[in-house]
Motif scaffolding. Structure first.
Motif, PDB file in Angstrom:
ATOM      1  N   GLN A   1       0.835  -1.192   0.000  1.00  0.00           N
ATOM      2  CA  GLN A   1       0.000   0.000   0.000  1.00  0.00           C
ATOM      3  C   GLN A   1       0.878   1.253   0.000  1.00  0.00           C
ATOM      4  OE1 GLN A   1      -2.711   0.016   3.286  1.00  0.00           O
ATOM      5  NE2 GLN A   1      -3.755   1.866   2.620  1.00  0.00           N
ATOM      6  N   GLN A   2       1.941   1.238   0.767  1.00  0.00           N
ATOM      7  CA  GLN A   2       2.858   2.364   0.812  1.00  0.00           C
ATOM      8  C   GLN A   2       3.534   2.585  -0.543  1.00  0.00           C
ATOM      9  OE1 GLN A   2       6.199   1.876   3.499  1.00  0.00           O
ATOM     10  NE2 GLN A   2       6.032   4.019   4.129  1.00  0.00           N
ATOM     11  N   ALA A   3       3.887   1.513  -1.226  1.00  0.00           N
ATOM     12  CA  ALA A   3       4.498   1.633  -2.551  1.00  0.00           C
ATOM     13  C   ALA A   3       3.508   2.220  -3.556  1.00  0.00           C
ATOM     14  CB  ALA A   3       4.992   0.273  -3.031  1.00  0.00           C
ATOM     15  N   ALA A   4       2.239   1.836  -3.469  1.00  0.00           N
ATOM     16  CA  ALA A   4       1.218   2.388  -4.364  1.00  0.00           C
ATOM     17  C   ALA A   4       1.011   3.871  -4.104  1.00  0.00           C
ATOM     18  CB  ALA A   4      -0.099   1.626  -4.186  1.00  0.00           C
ATOM     19  N   ILE A   5       1.042   4.254  -2.847  1.00  0.00           N
ATOM     20  CA  ILE A   5       0.899   5.688  -2.504  1.00  0.00           C
ATOM     21  C   ILE A   5       2.106   6.458  -2.999  1.00  0.00           C
ATOM     22  CG2 ILE A   5       0.763   7.322  -0.600  1.00  0.00           C
ATOM     23  CD1 ILE A   5      -0.767   5.170   0.975  1.00  0.00           C
ATOM     24  N   ALA A   6       3.286   5.903  -2.832  1.00  0.00           N
ATOM     25  CA  ALA A   6       4.520   6.585  -3.283  1.00  0.00           C
ATOM     26  C   ALA A   6       4.526   6.746  -4.795  1.00  0.00           C
ATOM     27  CB  ALA A   6       5.740   5.803  -2.823  1.00  0.00           C
ATOM     28  N   ALA A   7       4.042   5.738  -5.522  1.00  0.00           N
ATOM     29  CA  ALA A   7       3.993   5.834  -6.983  1.00  0.00           C
ATOM     30  C   ALA A   7       2.997   6.925  -7.414  1.00  0.00           C
ATOM     31  CB  ALA A   7       3.598   4.497  -7.580  1.00  0.00           C
ATOM     32  N   ALA A   8       1.855   6.968  -6.774  1.00  0.00           N
ATOM     33  CA  ALA A   8       0.866   7.995  -7.106  1.00  0.00           C
ATOM     34  C   ALA A   8       1.385   9.373  -6.739  1.00  0.00           C
ATOM     35  CB  ALA A   8      -0.452   7.718  -6.382  1.00  0.00           C
ATOM     36  N   ARG A   9       2.087   9.462  -5.632  1.00  0.00           N
ATOM     37  CA  ARG A   9       2.640  10.757  -5.201  1.00  0.00           C
ATOM     38  C   ARG A   9       3.728  11.228  -6.145  1.00  0.00           C
ATOM     39  NH1 ARG A   9       5.001  11.546   0.794  1.00  0.00           N
ATOM     40  NH2 ARG A   9       6.655  10.304  -0.112  1.00  0.00           N
ATOM     41  N   SER A  10       4.548  10.313  -6.640  1.00  0.00           N
ATOM     42  CA  SER A  10       5.623  10.726  -7.564  1.00  0.00           C
ATOM     43  C   SER A  10       5.053  11.159  -8.917  1.00  0.00           C
ATOM     44  CB  SER A  10       6.627   9.591  -7.738  1.00  0.00           C
ATOM     45  OG  SER A  10       6.045   8.511  -8.421  1.00  0.00           O
ATOM     46  N   ARG A  11       3.907  10.592  -9.307  1.00  0.00           N
ATOM     47  CA  ARG A  11       3.274  11.011 -10.567  1.00  0.00           C
ATOM     48  C   ARG A  11       2.608  12.374 -10.450  1.00  0.00           C
ATOM     49  NH1 ARG A  11       1.432   5.634 -10.598  1.00  0.00           N
ATOM     50  NH2 ARG A  11      -0.571   6.325  -9.756  1.00  0.00           N
ATOM     51  N   LYS A  12       2.000  12.655  -9.324  1.00  0.00           N
ATOM     52  CA  LYS A  12       1.184  13.855  -9.175  1.00  0.00           C
ATOM     53  C   LYS A  12       1.905  15.035  -8.566  1.00  0.00           C
ATOM     54  CE  LYS A  12      -3.132  13.617  -8.279  1.00  0.00           C
ATOM     55  NZ  LYS A  12      -4.431  13.459  -7.658  1.00  0.00           N
ATOM     56  N   CYS A  13       2.799  14.803  -7.615  1.00  0.00           N
ATOM     57  CA  CYS A  13       3.345  15.912  -6.828  1.00  0.00           C
ATOM     58  C   CYS A  13       4.774  16.263  -7.235  1.00  0.00           C
ATOM     59  CB  CYS A  13       3.315  15.556  -5.344  1.00  0.00           C
ATOM     60  SG  CYS A  13       1.658  15.130  -4.784  1.00  0.00           S
TER      61      CYS A  13
END
Length: 105
Positions: A93-105
């Motif tokens: 779950q943390q890896a999925a959040i980190a991937a989404a954060r790197s794409r958006k932020c």
């Protein structure tokens, strides 16, 4: 006395919440709709849960279980394995959040 209460707690947790099956996959699509602030908050929450679960797993793994307690080691190893599985799910779950954060932020 402290050891016996810890074992009773482990046994009770196996019968209630810990015995429920863990979710096998993480829904990464829900993180795509979150803002950067929400993603940061979710990352912090997951990291906190990982730490708490690791502490609980360590307490169970290092519990001094008396040899006269029938099945005590088996219960301790089962609880530790369930906590390890929960940590693995939280890391995904943390890896999925980190991937989404790197794409958006």
């Amino acid at each position: 006395m402290k050891v016996i209460s810890a074992i009773v707690l482990m046994t009770c947790s196996l019968m209630t919440g810990c015995a429920s099956p863990l979710r096998a996959s993480v829904d990464a699509a829900k993180y795509d709709t979150m803002s950067c602030v929400e993603l940061n908050l979710a990352m912090g929450t997951v990291a906190s849960e990982i730490s708490q679960t690791a502490i609980a797993r360590g307490k169970v793994a290092h519990a001094n279980i008396p040899t006269w307690l029938w099945g005590g080691q088996r219960v301790a190893s089962t609880v530790a394995a369930r906590e390890s599985a929960k940590i693995e799910r939280l890391r995904q779950q943390q890896a999925a959040i980190a991937a989404a954060r790197s794409r958006k932020c």
